[in-house]
Design an enzyme around this catalytic site. Structure first.
Site, PDB file in Angstrom:
ATOM      1  CG  HIS A 102      -0.205  -0.268   2.475  1.00  0.00           C
ATOM      2  ND1 HIS A 102       0.028  -1.241   3.041  1.00  0.00           N
ATOM      3  CD2 HIS A 102       0.107   0.880   3.591  1.00  0.00           C
ATOM      4  CE1 HIS A 102       0.888  -1.196   3.913  1.00  0.00           C
ATOM      5  NE2 HIS A 102       0.669   0.039   4.418  1.00  0.00           N
ATOM      6  CG  HIS A 104       1.049   5.191   4.184  1.00  0.00           C
ATOM      7  ND1 HIS A 104       0.549   4.938   5.300  1.00  0.00           N
ATOM      8  CD2 HIS A 104       2.002   4.047   4.254  1.00  0.00           C
ATOM      9  CE1 HIS A 104       0.672   4.001   5.837  1.00  0.00           C
ATOM     10  NE2 HIS A 104       1.575   3.341   5.232  1.00  0.00           N
TER      11      HIS A 104
HETATM   12  P1  AMP Z   1       2.135   0.188   7.139  1.00  0.00           P
HETATM   13  O1  AMP Z   1       2.843   0.405   8.481  1.00  0.00           O
HETATM   14  O2  AMP Z   1       2.749   1.126   6.020  1.00  0.00           O
HETATM   15  O3  AMP Z   1       2.095  -1.199   7.146  1.00  0.00           O
HETATM   16  O4  AMP Z   1       0.810   1.043   7.428  1.00  0.00           O
HETATM   17  C1  AMP Z   1      -0.421   0.402   7.750  1.00  0.00           C
HETATM   18  C2  AMP Z   1      -1.352   1.420   7.846  1.00  0.00           C
HETATM   19  O5  AMP Z   1      -2.792   0.840   7.779  1.00  0.00           O
HETATM   20  C3  AMP Z   1      -1.174   2.164   9.176  1.00  0.00           C
HETATM   21  O6  AMP Z   1      -1.141   3.522   8.859  1.00  0.00           O
HETATM   22  C4  AMP Z   1      -2.495   2.147  10.067  1.00  0.00           C
HETATM   23  O7  AMP Z   1      -2.964   3.174  10.368  1.00  0.00           O
HETATM   24  C5  AMP Z   1      -3.375   1.665   8.948  1.00  0.00           C
HETATM   25  N1  AMP Z   1      -4.586   0.822   9.041  1.00  0.00           N
HETATM   26  C6  AMP Z   1      -4.377  -0.419   9.820  1.00  0.00           C
HETATM   27  N2  AMP Z   1      -5.638  -0.848   9.850  1.00  0.00           N
HETATM   28  C7  AMP Z   1      -6.650  -0.319   9.127  1.00  0.00           C
HETATM   29  C8  AMP Z   1      -7.873  -0.219   8.800  1.00  0.00           C
HETATM   30  N3  AMP Z   1      -8.686  -1.458   9.314  1.00  0.00           N
HETATM   31  N4  AMP Z   1      -8.324   0.762   8.199  1.00  0.00           N
HETATM   32  C9  AMP Z   1      -7.687   1.707   7.529  1.00  0.00           C
HETATM   33  N5  AMP Z   1      -6.369   1.845   7.926  1.00  0.00           N
HETATM   34  C10 AMP Z   1      -5.694   0.758   8.593  1.00  0.00           C
END
Ligand code: AMP
Length: 138
Positions: A102, A104
């Site tokens: 993903h 950001h």
């Molecule tokens: P990463 O650390 O790059 O894997 O980012 C994962 C991101 O997903 C973090 O910024 C979290 O805040 C976000 N996240 C985790 N669970 C959810 C969810 N159920 N819906 C939306 N965002 C989420």
């Protein structure tokens, strides 16, 4: 490292867990981050199964970047941010917490410090409203 299909983003893509969706087509899903680092923090998630950049299909990467750009522009317009940060983490030591690729997109506001990564949970009503506004500017 192999892809684990039980990760939370795979469940969101499958419709098993709700999300504040901004956009969806056959190849990607765009949704609000529920622990935003700033107002409007959005995630662009290719649907193809990969843990992160390291195991992604190059074709999936090139297919998703125009969407990342489109969402960035819609976010600038919607949030009136002064700038935008594009971030992407690969494996736990680099800060990755969800092991499905993903991107950001984090709006930046002059004089406002960004929050910590994946910390405070946002208000659902506010996220729902933002998702709608961003979608209308896509
Ligand atoms: P990463 O650390 O790059 O894997 O980012 C994962 C991101 O997903 C973090 O910024 C979290 O805040 C976000 N996240 C985790 N669970 C959810 C969810 N159920 N819906 C939306 N965002 C989420």
């Amino acid at each position: 490292m192999t892809y684990d299909p039980s990760n939370i983003f795979a469940k969101i893509i499958a419709g098993e867990i709700p999300s504040h969706k901004v956009f969806e087509d056959d190849t990607a899903l765009v949704m609000m981050d529920i622990f935003p680092q700033s107002r409007g923090h959005t995630l662009v998630i290719p649907k193809a199964q990969s843990r992160n950049l390291l195991d992604a299909d190059p074709a999936a990467l090139s297919a998703v970047m125009p969407l990342v750009q489109r969402v960035a522009k819609a976010l600038m317009q919607t949030t009136k941010a002064g700038g935008i940060r594009l971030a992407q983490f690969n494996e736990a030591p680099a800060g990755q917490t969800v092991f499905h690729l993903h991107f950001h997109l984090i709006p930046a506001f002059e004089g406002v410090a960004m929050g910590a990564h994946a910390s405070g949970r946002a208000d659902d009503a506010e996220l729902a409203q933002l998702a709608k506004k961003i979608a209308s500017n896509l």
